[in-house]
Design a protein around this motif. Structure first.
Motif, PDB file in Angstrom:
ATOM      1  N   ARG A 316      39.233  38.896  50.542  1.00 16.13           N
ATOM      2  CA  ARG A 316      38.907  40.307  50.335  1.00 16.13           C
ATOM      3  C   ARG A 316      39.778  40.915  49.240  1.00 16.13           C
ATOM      4  O   ARG A 316      39.340  41.794  48.505  1.00 16.13           O
ATOM      5  N   VAL A 317      41.025  40.459  49.154  1.00 19.57           N
ATOM      6  CA  VAL A 317      41.937  40.900  48.095  1.00 19.57           C
ATOM      7  C   VAL A 317      42.492  39.647  47.446  1.00 19.57           C
ATOM      8  O   VAL A 317      43.085  38.806  48.129  1.00 19.57           O
ATOM      9  N   ARG A 318      42.293  39.494  46.151  1.00 18.63           N
ATOM     10  CA  ARG A 318      42.785  38.298  45.469  1.00 18.63           C
ATOM     11  C   ARG A 318      44.256  38.484  45.105  1.00 18.63           C
ATOM     12  O   ARG A 318      44.612  39.471  44.460  1.00 18.63           O
ATOM     13  N   PRO A 319      45.118  37.564  45.515  1.00 22.80           N
ATOM     14  CA  PRO A 319      46.523  37.667  45.138  1.00 22.80           C
ATOM     15  C   PRO A 319      46.687  37.603  43.620  1.00 22.80           C
ATOM     16  O   PRO A 319      45.820  37.109  42.893  1.00 22.80           O
ATOM     17  N   GLN A 320      47.818  38.100  43.159  1.00 23.29           N
ATOM     18  CA  GLN A 320      48.085  38.118  41.721  1.00 23.29           C
ATOM     19  C   GLN A 320      48.039  36.711  41.126  1.00 23.29           C
ATOM     20  O   GLN A 320      47.556  36.503  40.014  1.00 23.29           O
ATOM     21  N   GLU A 321      48.564  35.731  41.869  1.00 22.15           N
ATOM     22  CA  GLU A 321      48.510  34.337  41.437  1.00 22.15           C
ATOM     23  C   GLU A 321      47.872  33.505  42.547  1.00 22.15           C
ATOM     24  O   GLU A 321      48.176  33.688  43.717  1.00 22.15           O
TER      25      GLU A 321
END
Length: 565
Positions: A316-321
């Motif tokens: 649902r939320v893509r991590p920065q890396e």
């Protein structure tokens, strides 16, 4: 000579080592090295949770057991166990002593702290000024300073005694990592007769800066030219080994056997230190989470692609890396399920714990029953944890306020070096032509000579480690006759061929013919340092062994009768 032993190479080393060293034979000084880049981050976090700590707690346990013994034997103890709070360790030592009815003198070397999470690598002259004390506690100093300081105090070397300081630097570098000098992590470990409990090393340092590396009689492990060479090439950059007191020329070292478990180090030359000192900056870079799933049997690549796409779609939320690694450790027609399996690892990093925590874990759980056949993971999805970032900085030599606080409370300033020289890279001297091998192509020994395709480690040793985000691999041969072949073999092109992970990264290669070694630095392989965990071997400890396992064409003349056809 001054006889200096080591009882700790890192925070977590063998607890019994201090007693073993004190009871095992004569010593003048006993040193304990506890600090690494990761350790500084751990100790800083400890201090934030409890302002009264921030030092190596295990040292205090060792001292509680051995303080009376050390005082009775008149062995001085020098340690960087002070970590990020050396003054607190001094206070704790005095309490331990008072509880036992003892009153050792304790000196503090301070000035490395340049602000939150930023520490300069101080030199050895503060330790030298403090050596009238029974116990000397420091924060961040160079590892070798723990040996150089007592030698300065014994012989009265001044700031310009560069050759002597360089010789003591080499001795300190050899023994700083404890049993790595006596057979630990040694590539030819099967030749070491007793590896159950390797003895800790001792440096006998002489007035001219030469030394002998040895260990207590009857202890395990071994001290050989090979074990000393292995440690000499550990975590170095090029032929100029820079420190705050001296720049040591690693290409001037001469090693020779000096009897059973004794290796002589001589001929070391030193140059003025650089005008700046290194600063270690460690901070929390964000939050990290990781999961590894197992892919078994057929269609490994397709299974990996399916899971990767399902997992990323479920986020649902893509991590920065978000980094993926597929380890093809599977073999065809495997005799066991484990041998038929590959490992797919996904790593998330993000400034926000939330983005690397539940969102990451939930995505993994959601796809579990609708993904590739045979899906399972090595462990359930876990929680996100902080990860560290290491940055190396530099400040002028006079920036740290280097001081000694003596046992009576008096404060003695330690002046910076008067003579400095800008550091220039030194790739070492190419000597292959002197040995009659310069006319041949890379990796050849003689035109038309028969070769066998075997692992490089058949005749070459290696040791690897980390320097911030860089990795180093020191490779050497034990027979001088094999060095021209090794020197011609190890080129940038060949390293990239043997270690494909290095293909897009800058390489620096240094020749050290005096010890039949070549050093390879791979820039950026470890990302932002060990705590960043850029690869599954975050400190590059196994990198050298990977290189040794790669097959190359080795001239038959360099092989033993058992290895040759």
């Amino acid at each position: 000579m001054i006889r200096i032993g080591n009882f700790s190479g890192f925070y977590g080393d063998r607890l019994s080592a201090m007693r073993e060293m004190l009871e095992g034979g004569d010593l003048d000084v006993l040193t304990g090295d506890y600090l690494a880049e990761l350790t500084m981050l751990i100790l800083a976090r400890d201090r934030k949770e409890d302002p009264g700590i921030g030092y190596a707690l295990t040292f205090l346990s060792q001292l509680r057991d051995c303080l009376r013994l050390a005082l009775d034997r008149k062995v001085r103890i020098v340690t960087n166990a002070g970590g990020v709070n050396p003054a607190a360790l001094v206070a704790a030592i005095r309490q331990v002593a008072a509880d036992q009815g003892l009153s050792p003198t304790v000196a503090l070397v301070r000035g490395d702290s340049l602000g939150p999470d930023s520490h300069a690598y101080l030199g050895a002259f503060g330790i030298a000024r403090a050596m009238s004390a029974d116990i000397v506690v420091t924060g961040r100093v160079t590892d070798a300073s723990l040996v150089i300081g007592p030698a300065i105090a014994r012989y009265g070397w001044d700031r310009e005694a560069f050759d002597q300081l360089a010789g003591a630097t080499v001795a300190g570098h050899v023994i700083e990592c404890g049993t790595q000098a006596t057979g630990g992590n040694y590539p030819f470990f099967t030749e070491i007769p007793d590896m159950l409990h390797p003895g800790f090393p001792i440096a006998e340092v002489f007035e001219d800066g030469s030394s002998v590396i040895t260990k207590h009689p009857g202890t395990g492990g071994a001290v050989t030219v090979g074990t000393v060479t292995a440690q000499l090439v550990y975590e170095v950059q090029d032929a100029r080994y820079a420190g705050p007191d001296v720049t040591t020329r690693l290409d001037t070292i001469s090693l020779r056997p000096d009897g059973p478990d004794r290796v002589s180090i001589s001929g070391v030359r030193g140059e003025p230190p650089p005008p700046d000192v290194k600063v270690s900056q460690t901070r929390v870079g964000g939050y990290r989470n990781e999961m590894t799933v197992v892919l078994t049997g057929l269609d490994i690549e397709a299974k990996a692609d399916l899971f990767r796409h399902q997992f990323e779609a479920a986020l649902r939320v893509r991590p920065q890396e978000l980094d993926w690694t597929l380890a093809r450790v599977d073999v065809p027609d495997a005799a066991t399920e484990q041998q038929a399996s590959a490992l797919l690892t996904v790593v998330a990093r993000d400034p926000s714990r939330r983005n690397a925590d539940r969102a990451f874990s939930n995505a993994a759980v959601q796809v579990a029953l609708g993904s590739y056949p045979g899906f399972f993971a090595t462990s359930p999805p876990g929680s996100a944890h902080p990860y560290g970032v290491f940055t190396a900085g530099f400040v002028p030599q006079d920036a740290p306020v280097h001081e000694v606080v003596h046992d009576d409370g008096t404060v003695e300033p330690v002046e910076p070096p008067r003579v400095c020289r800008a550091l220039e890279p030194a790739a070492g001297e190419h000597r292959a032509e002197e040995h009659g091998a310069g006319e041949h192509g890379a990796g050849e020994h003689g035109a038309g000579e028969a070769t066998r395709r075997l692992p490089l480690g058949t005749i070459a040793g290696a040791r690897s480690g980390d320097k911030g985000g860089d990795a180093n691999i020191g490779v050497w041969v034990r027979d001088a006759g094999a060095y021209p072949w090794l020197e011609n073999l190890i080129s940038e092109e060949r390293v990239r061929e043997l270690l494909p992970e290095t293909a897009a990264l800058p390489l620096r290669i240094t020749r050290l013919p005096n010890i039949h070694a070549i050093n390879i630095v791979v820039e950026g392989l470890l990302g932002e340092g060990v705590a960043y965990h850029a690869r599954f071997d975050p400190q590059a400890k196994g990198l050298g062994e990977w290189l040794r396992s790669r097959h190359v064409d080795i001239p038959v003349s360099l092989l033993s009768p058992e290895e040759a056809p």
